[in-house]
Design an enzyme around this catalytic site. Sequence first.
Site, PDB file in Angstrom:
ATOM      1  N   ARG A   1       0.802  -1.221  -0.011  1.00 34.13           N
ATOM      2  CA  ARG A   1      -0.409   0.244   0.274  1.00 34.13           C
ATOM      3  C   ARG A   1       0.835   0.700   0.562  1.00 34.13           C
ATOM      4  O   ARG A   1       0.356   2.291  -0.340  1.00 34.13           O
ATOM      5  CB  ARG A   1      -0.648   0.020   1.096  1.00 34.13           C
ATOM      6  CG  ARG A   1      -0.431  -0.090   2.594  1.00 34.13           C
ATOM      7  CD  ARG A   1      -1.232  -0.202   3.501  1.00 34.13           C
ATOM      8  NE  ARG A   1      -0.745  -0.343   4.951  1.00 34.13           N
ATOM      9  CZ  ARG A   1      -1.369  -0.017   6.250  1.00 34.13           C
ATOM     10  NH1 ARG A   1      -2.500   0.549   6.232  1.00 34.13           N
ATOM     11  NH2 ARG A   1      -1.084   0.683   7.484  1.00 34.13           N
TER      12      ARG A   1
ATOM     13  N   HIS B   1      -8.975  -4.018   2.178  1.00 35.93           N
ATOM     14  CA  HIS B   1      -9.406  -2.871   3.255  1.00 35.93           C
ATOM     15  C   HIS B   1     -10.046  -1.787   3.626  1.00 35.93           C
ATOM     16  O   HIS B   1      -9.705  -0.895   3.810  1.00 35.93           O
ATOM     17  CB  HIS B   1      -8.269  -2.601   4.146  1.00 35.93           C
ATOM     18  CG  HIS B   1      -7.918  -2.087   5.698  1.00 35.93           C
ATOM     19  ND1 HIS B   1      -8.769  -0.952   6.015  1.00 35.93           N
ATOM     20  CD2 HIS B   1      -6.702  -2.641   6.552  1.00 35.93           C
ATOM     21  CE1 HIS B   1      -8.141  -1.088   7.511  1.00 35.93           C
ATOM     22  NE2 HIS B   1      -7.059  -1.219   7.351  1.00 35.93           N
TER      23      HIS B   1
ATOM     24  N   ASP C   1     -12.317  -4.574  16.808  1.00 36.79           N
ATOM     25  CA  ASP C   1     -11.825  -5.196  16.016  1.00 36.79           C
ATOM     26  C   ASP C   1     -10.872  -6.898  16.049  1.00 36.79           C
ATOM     27  O   ASP C   1     -10.954  -7.081  16.705  1.00 36.79           O
ATOM     28  CB  ASP C   1      -9.713  -4.773  16.422  1.00 36.79           C
ATOM     29  CG  ASP C   1      -9.115  -4.592  14.977  1.00 36.79           C
ATOM     30  OD1 ASP C   1      -9.278  -4.885  14.204  1.00 36.79           O
ATOM     31  OD2 ASP C   1      -8.094  -3.708  15.617  1.00 36.79           O
TER      32      ASP C   1
ATOM     33  N   GLU D   1     -13.720  -5.910   6.303  1.00 33.53           N
ATOM     34  CA  GLU D   1     -12.698  -5.491   5.160  1.00 33.53           C
ATOM     35  C   GLU D   1     -12.261  -7.938   4.103  1.00 33.53           C
ATOM     36  O   GLU D   1     -12.664  -8.433   5.364  1.00 33.53           O
ATOM     37  CB  GLU D   1     -11.008  -5.980   5.629  1.00 33.53           C
ATOM     38  CG  GLU D   1     -11.480  -4.106   6.148  1.00 33.53           C
ATOM     39  CD  GLU D   1      -9.459  -4.562   7.494  1.00 33.53           C
ATOM     40  OE1 GLU D   1      -8.789  -5.447   7.465  1.00 33.53           O
ATOM     41  OE2 GLU D   1     -10.589  -3.875   8.340  1.00 33.53           O
TER      42      GLU D   1
HETATM   43  C1  BG6 Z   1      -7.138  -2.981  10.686  1.00 34.20           C
HETATM   44  C2  BG6 Z   1      -6.879  -3.786  11.873  1.00 34.20           C
HETATM   45  O1  BG6 Z   1      -7.624  -4.121   9.441  1.00 34.20           O
HETATM   46  O2  BG6 Z   1      -6.730  -2.138  10.045  1.00 34.20           O
HETATM   47  C3  BG6 Z   1      -6.418  -2.863  12.576  1.00 34.20           C
HETATM   48  O3  BG6 Z   1      -7.580  -5.018  11.933  1.00 34.20           O
HETATM   49  C4  BG6 Z   1      -5.590  -1.428  12.630  1.00 34.20           C
HETATM   50  O4  BG6 Z   1      -5.749  -3.714  13.935  1.00 34.20           O
HETATM   51  C5  BG6 Z   1      -6.659  -1.236  11.147  1.00 34.20           C
HETATM   52  O5  BG6 Z   1      -5.853  -0.943  13.665  1.00 34.20           O
HETATM   53  C6  BG6 Z   1      -5.749   0.348  10.369  1.00 34.20           C
HETATM   54  O6  BG6 Z   1      -4.763   0.010  10.354  1.00 34.20           O
HETATM   55  P1  BG6 Z   1      -3.341   0.959  10.584  1.00 34.20           P
HETATM   56  O7  BG6 Z   1      -2.128   0.347   9.580  1.00 34.20           O
HETATM   57  O8  BG6 Z   1      -4.012   1.346   8.551  1.00 34.20           O
HETATM   58  O9  BG6 Z   1      -3.736   2.163  10.489  1.00 34.20           O
END
Ligand code: BG6
Length: 301
Positions: free
Chosen positions: A99, A169, A213, A273
């Site tokens: 990403r 995601h 989560d 997701e």
């Molecule tokens: C989710 C995780 O997929 O992504 C969480 O389960 C996490 O634990 C969230 O906080 C956001 O992640 P990031 O790295 O984009 O801040």
Amino acid sequence: MATALNSQFGIKGQLSFREDASGLIVAEIDNALGRAWLCLQGAHLMMWQPKSQAVPVVWLSRDTKPAVGKSIRGGAPVCWPWFGAHATETSFPGHGFARTVPWRVIESGIEPDGATRMTLRLAASEKTLAQWSHECNADLTVIVGETLRMELKTENTGATDFVIGEALHTYFQIGDIEQISVTGLEGGEYWDKVGGSNLRRQDGAVSFSGEVDRVYINSGAECVIHDDKLKRRIHVAKSGSLSTVVWTPWVEKANKMGDMGQPDGWREMVCVESVNAIDNVVTVAAGTCHTLIVEYRAESV
Ligand code: BG6
């Protein structure tokens, strides 16, 4: 660079490329069925709005500051080739490197129904090879229309098998997190990441009154986000994905993150997701492919 991309892959009246203030290239898609923005860094779909909907279905934080090497907050981050923390290397980035690195456009076109299609391929570099030395291609195809379809294909071009974790995601735009529910996960088991990592079972629909989560495992069914405030249902259908993550940071965590959109952007999004993680990581045998496919559809009610 935007000029070269426009002449090679641009589609008059449907797809054009521009460089934003941070120097990142963004593809803008606008056709009779829907519109979307896609950043070439991360193959990151930033926003999608079908023409039938008054507000976007895929949410982008108003406080995200696109920058080279940094993930955008919102949209549909591509987590690959691992999900969450790396299994052994604590210095490697959470959710993999895909990403935050450049991808290159390899194809664009128009589908029979008028939707716009574009395929991007992760560009291997010294940095990616240092964290993932397997010979492979990661391609993301995005089809923007009245529905949004994304296909994340991992092709093992080497002679040895490897294991991946991955996710699309996606952040969905909702009216108010306290007025939605998510169905499709009833009875399923999940790893609860809030307050330790415990295996629990889902009782009924998922509703929200605090941080959530969760990694639902062995869950390949369609999920539906029921949104009473925006009076719509968002359908999340998938294949090649056996985990589903449901995530909302809620107020405290959102304030710490600092890029969720002030004052209460966190209320207007939920992540559902489509994932392969923990119990469901995927072995991609030498010479074979694995494809994770999602299709999103919004229905007014
Ligand atoms: C989710 C995780 O997929 O992504 C969480 O389960 C996490 O634990 C969230 O906080 C956001 O992640 P990031 O790295 O984009 O801040």
